[in-house]
Structure formats: C-alpha cells, structure tokens
Design an enzyme around this catalytic site. Structure first.
Site, PDB file in Angstrom:
ATOM      1  N   HIS A  78       0.845  -1.200   0.000  1.00  0.00           N
ATOM      2  CA  HIS A  78       0.000   0.000   0.000  1.00  0.00           C
ATOM      3  C   HIS A  78       0.881   1.251   0.000  1.00  0.00           C
ATOM      4  CE1 HIS A  78      -4.184  -1.540   1.499  1.00  0.00           C
ATOM      5  NE2 HIS A  78      -3.628  -2.377   0.628  1.00  0.00           N
ATOM      6  N   TYR A 207      -9.131   5.703   7.591  1.00  0.00           N
ATOM      7  CA  TYR A 207      -9.244   6.109   8.997  1.00  0.00           C
ATOM      8  C   TYR A 207     -10.350   7.166   9.070  1.00  0.00           C
ATOM      9  CZ  TYR A 207      -4.790   3.825  10.078  1.00  0.00           C
ATOM     10  OH  TYR A 207      -3.784   2.895  10.269  1.00  0.00           O
ATOM     11  N   PRO A 299      -3.443   1.064  18.851  1.00  0.00           N
ATOM     12  CA  PRO A 299      -3.169   0.541  17.507  1.00  0.00           C
ATOM     13  C   PRO A 299      -3.435   1.524  16.364  1.00  0.00           C
ATOM     14  CG  PRO A 299      -5.070  -0.553  18.493  1.00  0.00           C
ATOM     15  CD  PRO A 299      -4.488   0.318  19.536  1.00  0.00           C
ATOM     16  N   LYS A 303       1.603   0.515  15.011  1.00  0.00           N
ATOM     17  CA  LYS A 303       3.004   0.476  15.424  1.00  0.00           C
ATOM     18  C   LYS A 303       3.367  -0.714  16.307  1.00  0.00           C
ATOM     19  CE  LYS A 303       4.447   4.126  13.375  1.00  0.00           C
ATOM     20  NZ  LYS A 303       4.375   3.518  12.054  1.00  0.00           N
ATOM     21  N   TYR A 391       4.016   7.161   9.665  1.00  0.00           N
ATOM     22  CA  TYR A 391       3.201   5.963   9.433  1.00  0.00           C
ATOM     23  C   TYR A 391       4.022   4.843   8.778  1.00  0.00           C
ATOM     24  CZ  TYR A 391      -1.014   3.216   8.518  1.00  0.00           C
ATOM     25  OH  TYR A 391      -1.957   2.221   8.516  1.00  0.00           O
TER      26      TYR A 391
END
Ligand code: FAS
Ligand code: PHB
Length: 400
Positions: A78, A207, A299, A303, A391
């Site tokens: 991704h 998200y 979460p 990570k 990220y």
C-alpha cells in the site's frame, strides 16, 4: 517421538508471539541456540487477531529471518491511505511524500504462522502449554527458568532470558519495582474489531473521524476485511451483534463507503482496550524485554507489531555480537537504543489517536480543535508528510 526438551540453552525466550518467534529465528540463523516457552497452545496464539500493517523494517526482518516468501506472495503493498472527516476523504500519498516508501498489509496471524512453520521445519524447541513459567537469577551470569509441562517440573539453564511474553507476561512482573519505571496512559474507549470474509470497502485503509466516533476500514486480503469501531469501555462484546456492528459502521462512513460496503458474518469479533505504556529500562542484567512485554501503543498508528520487530532486531544483533565478538556493547546499549525509537512511535500513536477519536468528555471544543488540525494537516504538504513518514516508520538511524 517428541523432541526431548533441552535443560540448557544459550537464550531462553519466554513467549511464542511474533517477538519470541522472530528472535528465535534470527538467533538460529546465527547459530545460537534458543528454547521458546509459551504458556498457550500454538492454535491459541494463531487465533488472536491483531496487527495488519507491516513497516519496511518488519518486512526486511522477515526476509533476514528467511521467512518472507509467503509475505511477498500474499501481502498487499500500500502506497497510501485515506482519512475521512467532515464527510470528505483525504488521501495520504505515503509513497510520494516519503520518496518511495510503502507499507504492506499482511496479518500478524500469517506472519506468526510463517515463523512457527519455519521453526518447526528445522525442529527447533518450542514448549507450548508451558505452565508456571518463572525466571530466576537474571541479575547473575547464570540465569535460569523453571516451568512445568504435563505435570513435570523443568529447569532451563541459560545465558540470557528474552522476555517476549507480552503485556501480561511474567518477565516484566519479575523485575523488582525499585529497578523499573512504568509510564502509562489509558484511553477512555476501546476498539471493537470485526473480521469477515468480505471484500474490503476500499483498495486502501480508511481512517474515519466521525461525530459518532472513530472507525477504521482495514483488510487482510482482497477477500478478507478487518473493521474497527471506537466504543465506550463499558460496552461488552455480547451487546454487539454483527448487524449492529455493520449498521454503526455505515453511520460512520461516507456515502461512497455505505454504497460499497459488503457485509457478512463475523469470523472474529472482540473489544480491545487502548493504552500507551512504556517500561524503562528494558534490560535487567541477563533479562531483556522486547515487544509488548516492554511497551504498548494504541493501535491507531499500526506500530505495535512493528515496534516489536525493531526491538527484536536490536536484541538479536546484541546477542549475536556477544557470542561472535565477545563484546557486551550491544547488550549494554540495547535499552537506550530501543527506547529512542519506542518513544517516537508512542508519541505518533498517541497523537494520531487524539486526532482521530472523539473525546466527548473534553467538551465540544475538542472536536473543533481536531477539525482545525485536520484541515491544516491535510492541506499542508509538510503536515501530510509528517503523518506519512511516521506511518511508514522512521529510519532505524533517525536522528543519529
Ligand atoms: P504478544 O502478546 O503477541 O505475545 C506474547 C506471548 O507470550 C503470547 O503468546 C502469550 O501467550 C505468551 N505469554 C504470556 N505470558 C507468558 C508466560 N508467563 N509464560 C509463557 N508465555 C507467556 N498492533 C498493531 O500494529 N496493529 C493492531 O491492530 C493491533 N491490534 C491489537 C489488538 C490486541 C487485542 C492486542 C492485545 C494487541 C494488538 N496489537 C496491534 C499489538 C500486537 O500486534 C502486538 O504488538 C504484538 O502482538 C506484539 O507481539 P509480542 O511482543 O510477541 O507479544
Ligand atoms: C489492522 O488491519 O488490524 C490494523 C491496521 C491499521 C491500524 C490498526 C489495525 O492502524
């Protein structure tokens, strides 16, 4: 004929989750013996549905451990993800913003299975259903571990103990309180997760910060989806039917999401509490904490598993250096090296959680601050780059 359980090894690893198994594999490749003691069955370990996103550091470690083949075959690369707030989606183009970096969607269950299979294939000793594991004399050069298996008491003598036994494990709990500092923040909500054999609602993760709360649309493959909803800590899983879950998810998605969402029966459904937690230090004589045994992140930033992998990289290098070069520099520097990376990941995970979840107890102004921060970040290349580079995972030598 079962493999006899060794009574002496170089490294006793407590816990057969990703941390313990990855450490065992890296040590084996360097010719260092380790025995893994796990209190559950292997099937139970595999039944826990957890992480889904791997950073490049984790991918590279799986390759270094010689177990990356299926991950590359089945994992989904991704280059970005979407953030949905105020009814509009904003894509974080990680690949562009980080000069070509990506993440891989590959479930922790599959990563754990690959490590388990590799360990079993070469007959390395893992004691499942090891009960009453206790660690002793880790302040000396002759630590040992006691446990029972099928009612028989055993003692495992070793040079090092790797505490890979997660947040509720025995290793951190065995350290005298005066020798350890614990930092903790508990969040006033949990994540209700659902796994289903349905096509993901979108090609990439979404998200969501909606007035009804956070949601996350993730995936395990083109045919298996993983969804999360922010729920009050008072919610019990029995209260959430599949239909109630899907209905609430629809209410938190945008029109496109509602149209594309394909629902189906849950394969797994659970509520996980969220906390930020760090132990300092991570080394106590011949005992080393790695992974969730030493730290926990909410979460949101994906990570947890990736931090565990970095700890294991540092710990395996340190132990290999000890045996091959008779140097203690790596083991002496282990804790500080891990903690420098851990705290930056803890900060990002806390920050992303604060940004994307609702905190009604903080009053309506908190949502206005979030809206303003999101409006800034997603319309600023610098702001979006900050999200993207955290990220995908900061470089191992960041700041050095
Ligand atoms: P683990 O907890 O995975 O493994 C520890 C092992 O030690 C377990 O198998 C346990 O049975 C064993 N053990 C414990 N006590 C023992 C004892 N006394 N004797 C012997 N064995 C013992 N991370 C993400 O990146 N994304 C996510 O979405 C995500 N979701 C999560 C959801 C939940 C409910 C939880 C708890 C964690 C989640 N995480 C997530 C984080 C998770 O993936 C961890 O980071 C990862 O499992 C860390 O691996 P380990 O350090 O091996 O710890
Ligand atoms: C998951 O797929 O389980 C997942 C993905 C990203 C996150 C958390 C969980 O931030």
């Amino acid at each position: 004929m079962t493999t006899p359980i060794p009574q002496r090894t170089q490294v006793a690893i407590i816990g057969a989750g990703p941390s313990g198994l990855l450490l065992g594999q890296l040590l084996h490749k360097a010719g260092i013996d380790a025995v893994i003691l796990e209190r559950q069955t292997g099937d139970y370990v595999l039944s826990r549905i957890r992480a889904g996103v791997l950073e490049q550091v984790c991918i590279d470690l799986m390759d270094e451990a010689g177990v990356g083949q299926r991950m590359h075959q089945e994992g989904l690369v991704h280059g970005g993800f979407e953030m949905l707030y105020g009814g509009a989606r904003h894509r974080i183009d990680m690949n562009k913003l980080t000069g070509g970096k990506n993440v891989m969607v590959y479930g922790q269950t599959e990563l754990t299975r690959d490590l388990m299979d590799a360990r079993q294939a070469v007959g390395l000793p893992t004691v499942y259903e090891a009960k009453d594991v206790a660690i002793h004399d880790f302040g000396s050069a002759k630590p040992r571990v006691t446990y029972s298996k099928d009612g028989v008491e055993h003692t495992l003598e070793c040079d090092f103990i790797a505490g890979c036994d997660g947040f509720h494990g025995v290793c951190r709990a065995s350290v005298p309180r005066a020798a350890i500092r614990e930092f903790e923040k508990v969040y006033p909500f949990g994540w209700l997760g659902l796994l289903s054999d349905t096509p993901p609602v979108s090609d990439e993760l979404i998200y969501v910060n909606s007035p009804r709360g956070f949601a996350l649309c993730s995936q395990r493959s083109k045919t298996r989806s993983r969804y999360y909803l922010q729920v009050p800590l008072t919610d019990r899983i029995e209260e959430w039917t599949d239909e109630a879950f899907w209905q609430e998810l629809r209410l938190r998605l945008d029109e496109e999401g509602r149209e594309k969402l394909i629902t189906g029966p849950s394969l797994e459904k659970s509520i996980a509490p969220l906390r930020s937690f760090v132990t300092e230090p991570l080394r106590f004589g011949r005992l080393f904490l790695a992974g969730d045994a030493g730290h926990i992140v909410p979460p949101t930033g994906a990570k947890g598993l990736n931090l565990a992998a970095t700890d294991v990289k540092y710990l395996s290098s340190a132990i290999i250096e000890f045996y091959q070069e008779r140097s203690e520099a790596g083991i002496d520097g282990y804790s500080a090296r891990c903690l420098r990376r851990i705290w930056k990941a803890e900060r990002f995970s806390w920050w992303f959680t604060q940004l994307m979840h609702r905190f009604p107890e903080d009053g309506p102004i908190s949502a206005k601050f979030q809206e303003a921060e999101l409006d800034y970040l997603l319309n600023s290349e610098a702001g979006s780059r900050s999200i993207a580079e955290n990220y995908v995972g900061l470089p191992l030598n960041f700041g050095e």
